[in-house]
Design a protein around this motif. Structure first.
Motif, PDB file in Angstrom:
ATOM      1  N   ASN B 145       0.830  -1.204   0.000  1.00  0.00           N
ATOM      2  CA  ASN B 145       0.000   0.000   0.000  1.00  0.00           C
ATOM      3  C   ASN B 145       0.872   1.266   0.000  1.00  0.00           C
ATOM      4  O   ASN B 145       2.101   1.179  -0.005  1.00  0.00           O
ATOM      5  N   ARG B 146       0.211   2.428  -0.030  1.00  0.00           N
ATOM      6  CA  ARG B 146       0.937   3.696  -0.132  1.00  0.00           C
ATOM      7  C   ARG B 146       1.942   3.892   1.000  1.00  0.00           C
ATOM      8  O   ARG B 146       3.028   4.418   0.795  1.00  0.00           O
ATOM      9  N   GLU B 147       1.520   3.458   2.175  1.00  0.00           N
ATOM     10  CA  GLU B 147       2.399   3.612   3.346  1.00  0.00           C
ATOM     11  C   GLU B 147       3.693   2.845   3.133  1.00  0.00           C
ATOM     12  O   GLU B 147       4.782   3.320   3.469  1.00  0.00           O
ATOM     13  N   ASP B 148       3.577   1.639   2.561  1.00  0.00           N
ATOM     14  CA  ASP B 148       4.763   0.816   2.292  1.00  0.00           C
ATOM     15  C   ASP B 148       5.712   1.565   1.363  1.00  0.00           C
ATOM     16  O   ASP B 148       6.939   1.547   1.555  1.00  0.00           O
ATOM     17  N   ILE B 149       5.119   2.239   0.330  1.00  0.00           N
ATOM     18  CA  ILE B 149       5.946   2.954  -0.637  1.00  0.00           C
ATOM     19  C   ILE B 149       6.629   4.147   0.048  1.00  0.00           C
ATOM     20  O   ILE B 149       7.829   4.369  -0.093  1.00  0.00           O
ATOM     21  N   LYS B 150       5.834   4.890   0.837  1.00  0.00           N
ATOM     22  CA  LYS B 150       6.348   6.094   1.491  1.00  0.00           C
ATOM     23  C   LYS B 150       7.443   5.741   2.502  1.00  0.00           C
ATOM     24  O   LYS B 150       8.498   6.367   2.554  1.00  0.00           O
ATOM     25  N   ASN B 151       7.184   4.685   3.274  1.00  0.00           N
ATOM     26  CA  ASN B 151       8.108   4.341   4.357  1.00  0.00           C
ATOM     27  C   ASN B 151       9.236   3.411   3.924  1.00  0.00           C
ATOM     28  O   ASN B 151      10.045   3.010   4.743  1.00  0.00           O
ATOM     29  N   LYS B 152       9.218   3.042   2.642  1.00  0.00           N
ATOM     30  CA  LYS B 152      10.250   2.137   2.126  1.00  0.00           C
ATOM     31  C   LYS B 152      10.378   0.877   2.988  1.00  0.00           C
ATOM     32  O   LYS B 152      11.461   0.484   3.398  1.00  0.00           O
ATOM     33  N   THR B 153       9.226   0.277   3.266  1.00  0.00           N
ATOM     34  CA  THR B 153       9.219  -0.906   4.129  1.00  0.00           C
ATOM     35  C   THR B 153       9.827  -2.093   3.415  1.00  0.00           C
ATOM     36  O   THR B 153       9.794  -2.181   2.189  1.00  0.00           O
ATOM     37  N   LYS B 154      10.357  -3.024   4.202  1.00  0.00           N
ATOM     38  CA  LYS B 154      10.916  -4.230   3.591  1.00  0.00           C
ATOM     39  C   LYS B 154       9.855  -5.328   3.647  1.00  0.00           C
ATOM     40  O   LYS B 154      10.007  -6.327   4.344  1.00  0.00           O
ATOM     41  N   TYR B 155       8.795  -5.061   2.924  1.00  0.00           N
ATOM     42  CA  TYR B 155       7.701  -6.018   2.808  1.00  0.00           C
ATOM     43  C   TYR B 155       7.721  -6.610   1.398  1.00  0.00           C
ATOM     44  O   TYR B 155       8.130  -5.948   0.437  1.00  0.00           O
ATOM     45  N   VAL B 156       7.207  -7.845   1.291  1.00  0.00           N
ATOM     46  CA  VAL B 156       7.152  -8.481  -0.019  1.00  0.00           C
ATOM     47  C   VAL B 156       5.840  -9.262  -0.152  1.00  0.00           C
ATOM     48  O   VAL B 156       5.345  -9.815   0.835  1.00  0.00           O
ATOM     49  N   VAL B 157       5.293  -9.236  -1.377  1.00  0.00           N
ATOM     50  CA  VAL B 157       4.101 -10.033  -1.683  1.00  0.00           C
ATOM     51  C   VAL B 157       4.553 -11.140  -2.639  1.00  0.00           C
ATOM     52  O   VAL B 157       5.168 -10.845  -3.665  1.00  0.00           O
ATOM     53  N   ILE B 158       4.313 -12.382  -2.266  1.00  0.00           N
ATOM     54  CA  ILE B 158       4.874 -13.473  -3.080  1.00  0.00           C
ATOM     55  C   ILE B 158       3.778 -14.207  -3.855  1.00  0.00           C
ATOM     56  O   ILE B 158       2.614 -14.231  -3.457  1.00  0.00           O
ATOM     57  N   GLY B 159       4.180 -14.812  -4.962  1.00  0.00           N
ATOM     58  CA  GLY B 159       3.256 -15.585  -5.792  1.00  0.00           C
ATOM     59  C   GLY B 159       2.938 -16.921  -5.133  1.00  0.00           C
ATOM     60  O   GLY B 159       3.681 -17.401  -4.275  1.00  0.00           O
ATOM     61  N   ARG B 160       1.841 -17.518  -5.596  1.00  0.00           N
ATOM     62  CA  ARG B 160       1.382 -18.793  -5.038  1.00  0.00           C
ATOM     63  C   ARG B 160       2.458 -19.873  -5.133  1.00  0.00           C
ATOM     64  O   ARG B 160       2.689 -20.638  -4.199  1.00  0.00           O
ATOM     65  N   LEU B 161       3.165 -19.903  -6.283  1.00  0.00           N
ATOM     66  CA  LEU B 161       4.150 -20.959  -6.481  1.00  0.00           C
ATOM     67  C   LEU B 161       5.428 -20.690  -5.701  1.00  0.00           C
ATOM     68  O   LEU B 161       6.136 -21.636  -5.341  1.00  0.00           O
ATOM     69  N   VAL B 162       5.708 -19.389  -5.459  1.00  0.00           N
ATOM     70  CA  VAL B 162       6.861 -19.066  -4.610  1.00  0.00           C
ATOM     71  C   VAL B 162       6.615 -19.627  -3.211  1.00  0.00           C
ATOM     72  O   VAL B 162       7.481 -20.263  -2.610  1.00  0.00           O
ATOM     73  N   GLU B 163       5.386 -19.418  -2.738  1.00  0.00           N
ATOM     74  CA  GLU B 163       5.032 -19.939  -1.407  1.00  0.00           C
ATOM     75  C   GLU B 163       5.164 -21.450  -1.389  1.00  0.00           C
ATOM     76  O   GLU B 163       5.743 -22.020  -0.467  1.00  0.00           O
ATOM     77  N   GLN B 164       4.675 -22.078  -2.466  1.00  0.00           N
ATOM     78  CA  GLN B 164       4.744 -23.541  -2.535  1.00  0.00           C
ATOM     79  C   GLN B 164       6.194 -24.027  -2.485  1.00  0.00           C
ATOM     80  O   GLN B 164       6.517 -24.956  -1.751  1.00  0.00           O
ATOM     81  N   ASP B 165       7.059 -23.358  -3.269  1.00  0.00           N
ATOM     82  CA  ASP B 165       8.464 -23.767  -3.350  1.00  0.00           C
ATOM     83  C   ASP B 165       9.174 -23.609  -2.011  1.00  0.00           C
ATOM     84  O   ASP B 165       9.862 -24.516  -1.550  1.00  0.00           O
ATOM     85  N   LEU B 166       9.033 -22.437  -1.425  1.00  0.00           N
ATOM     86  CA  LEU B 166       9.853 -22.097  -0.265  1.00  0.00           C
ATOM     87  C   LEU B 166       9.249 -22.586   1.051  1.00  0.00           C
ATOM     88  O   LEU B 166       9.974 -23.001   1.948  1.00  0.00           O
ATOM     89  N   PHE B 167       7.942 -22.510   1.158  1.00  0.00           N
ATOM     90  CA  PHE B 167       7.325 -22.795   2.451  1.00  0.00           C
ATOM     91  C   PHE B 167       6.674 -24.166   2.514  1.00  0.00           C
ATOM     92  O   PHE B 167       6.381 -24.650   3.592  1.00  0.00           O
TER      93      PHE B 167
END
Lengths: 221, 409
Positions: B145-167
């Motif tokens: 969201n906008r706050e993430d952009i403004k605050n330069k947060t180290k957040y990430v949104v991952i794809g379904r298959l990324v979750e499957q692979d890693l988690f």
């Protein structure tokens, strides 16, 4: 059809009374079948008058002709002309279908006439399961089913052997005995003499019209 | 004409003339069947087509920087064009009337680790509005969201298959992953209709990436979402003026093919729709041809049927059938057969189509279907023409003198 016209009948004048059994005789080409077809409203005369049971038959359209045929006339053909996919009973009942008689009554009446021609046991059989004589008897039953004024038979024995021919003639005589008017076209002398009156045709004109002493067909059967 | 007696007569005729019934019924059924299946396949093709092209939003421009191929205003040729944050702001400011959102896009392929699992993924740094451009669907958690952009947060949104692979079966939202040496918190998992490649991506705030990359303000590409209400013409005009604006700002010759490139989805969309339209027309034409062939087939059979029955009709006339009764019998019979077999063919066709589903996807046919209206209309057309085709020879047969008909062998 029609492009080559040929005058087949050249002046025919006769009256058949109710209850008569008339044979129309002549060699092939004499015009006897044409005469019968005109009487049967299957064909039209170019000129002349035809009165059936007091009704002048003229200016017929197809619908009217069909109704008259159904009401006044029964046909027996040389080649039987049964509908080959219908049983004997259904064939006999068909004229009644066109009279809009309810199915049940139709079946009953058809059965009555089949019985009269001695084919009650064959009611459910198809025409190709019957002999020639049986087929002709079914055709006669069909012609009688509508209780017509006149029965027209065009060479009814033409496709049958002598014994069977006499059986068929015996049947026609019996029907005539009940008071029905019958016209038979034939070229066989013995068949003609089983009628009560013979009209001889030659080249489209009547050459002789005489009452004869009827030979009973049952004598030969 | 429609009394029970008549029907009985017709049923008997149909039953006792099986070959004839089969022939005419089969023609009609086959005609309708082929029509339904073809039409369905056409719709299946269009479905596949839509699926290929409608995964992304269609009110979008993608602006790609290139390398100039001609000198302009004192600048040499072969100069690499770069976008930065000021371009985003300028587009927003100058085209506020047209734009819905503007998002940068910075793609990097990075090694991503979680516990013992690691893999290389396409990491895409974007702004919060980018979700609209890709039509990203959130499965759990949330998007940037906008706050993430403004605050330069180290957040990430991952794809379904990324979750499957890693988690694997483990819950991913709230966990921390290592993206090329920096630790990011997973805040959401998304899915995307476009398939596996899309779902092996992850999104992070572009400001965060710029911070990591030595606090640069450079961006790779710009995605502009325009207001859908401006329409196709508006989009094309916006495209042209945006192109001019950027060329002016970056000193790129208006004739230079390579300095900058705007991919206009609206333009593509229009082409795609035209292509789909042509496809539909071809399918319609083929289907129409099938119906015509069916009509010709049933007409031929009706002519044959009446011809075959001439003698029978003569007999019927001799024993008192009126012309009306003759025509009625033939018509009713032909309408009955065409109706039953037409509906049969239609239902079988629909059953085939619905049983196919995605089985023919390899042949670009997805979920073939036909709307019931079109199917019923085609069946009705065939029935009507079948009746007409029966009527003409029936009328002729009814007119023949019985003596002529009786002579027929």
């Amino acid at each position: 059809m029609g492009s080559n016209s040929l005058h087949v009948l050249k002046g025919i004048n006769f009256t058949a009374e109710s209850g008569e059994l008339v044979a129309i005789m002549g060699s092939s080409g004499s015009g006897k079948s044409t005469l019968l077809n005109i009487l049967g409203m299957l064909d039209e005369a170019d000129s002349g008058e035809y009165t059936l049971d007091g009704v002048p038959i003229k200016n017929l359209n197809e619908t009217k002709a069909a109704k008259y045929r159904n009401k006044f006339l029964g046909f027996v053909f040389q080649s039987f002309n049964l509908i080959n996919y219908k049983s004997a009973l259904e064939n006999v009942a068909l004229p009644l279908y066109y009279q809009r008689i309810p199915r049940k009554e139709r079946q009953e009446r058809a059965m009555k006439y089949l019985e009269q021609v001695g084919l009650k046991e064959w009611a459910t059989h198809l025409p190709n399961e019957l002999s020639g004589g049986q087929k002709q008897r079914v055709a006669i039953a069909r012609a009688m089913a509508a209780e017509p004024k006149v029965l027209l038979a065009d060479e009814p024995t033409g496709a049958l052997d002598s014994t069977t021919s006499y059986e068929v003639m015996d049947l026609l005589q019996k029907i005539n005995d009940l008071g029905n008017t019958i016209l038979v076209v034939t070229h066989e002398n013995d068949i003609a003499h089983m009628c009560k009156r013979i009209i001889y045709l030659k080249d489209g004109v009547i050459v002789k019209d005489e009452k004869v002493k009827q030979v009973r067909a049952s004598e030969y059967v | 004409m429609f009394s029970r007696d008549n029907w009985k007569e017709i049923f008997e005729t149909i039953q006792k003339n099986k070959l004839r019934t089969f022939l005419s019924g089969f023609t009609v059924a086959l005609g309708i069947l082929i029509f339904v299946v073809l039409f369905g396949f056409g719709n299946g093709l269009i479905n596949t087509f839509d699926e290929f092209f409608s995964d992304d939003a269609t009110n979008t421009f993608f602006i790609f920087p290139g390398r100039t191929s001609m000198p302009y205003k004192g600048y040499k040729s072969n100069r690499q064009i770069e976008f930065d944050n000021s371009d985003l702001a300028d587009i927003k400011k100058n085209f506020a009337m047209f734009t819905q959102y503007v998002s940068p896009r910075i793609d990097r392929n990075k090694l991503v680790k979680y516990k013992n699992e690691s893999n290389n993924y396409d990491t895409r740094a974007v702004s919060s509005a980018y979700q609209f451009a890709e039509k990203t669907i959130m499965m759990k958690g949330r998007y940037l969201n906008r706050e993430d952009i403004k605050n330069k947060t180290k957040y990430v949104v991952i794809g379904r298959l990324v979750e499957q692979d890693l988690f694997g079966a483990e819950e991913s939202v709230g966990k921390y992953i290592d993206v090329a040496g920096s630790v990011f918190k997973v805040i959401g998992v998304f899915q995307d209709d476009a398939g596996d490649d899309e779902e092996r991506r992850m999104y992070l705030p572009y400001t965060t990436r710029q911070l990591i990359e030595k606090n640069t303000d450079k961006i790779n590409q710009i995605v502009v979402g325009f207001k859908p209400e401006i329409g196709y013409a508006g989009a094309m005009a916006f495209d042209a003026s945006l192109d001019k604006f950027l060329r002016d700002k970056k000193y790129i010759s208006p004739k230079d093919q390579n300095g900058i490139y705007i991919r206009n989805v609206a333009d593509q969309l229009k082409q795609n729709q035209q292509f789909a339209g042509v496809l539909q027309m071809i399918v319609g034409l083929v289907a129409f041809g099938t119906i015509i062939a069916g009509i010709i087939g049933i007409s031929n059979i009706m002519v044959f049927v009446v011809k075959e029955r001439t003698k029978e009709l003569g007999i019927r006339k001799a024993i008192g059938a009126t012309p009306k009764a003759i025509i009625g019998t033939i018509l009713l019979e032909s309408v009955f057969i065409t109706t039953i077999s037409g509906l049969g063919g239609m239902l079988v066709g629909i059953a085939i189509l619905s049983s196919l589903g995605e089985k023919l996807k390899d042949y670009f046919i997805t979920n073939p279907y036909i709307n019931l209206g079109a199917a019923i209309f085609a069946t009705a057309v065939l029935i009507i023409f079948g009746a007409l085709a029966g009527y003409i020879p029936a009328r002729r047969a009814a007119r023949i003198k019985p003596i002529v008909a009786l002579r027929d062998d």
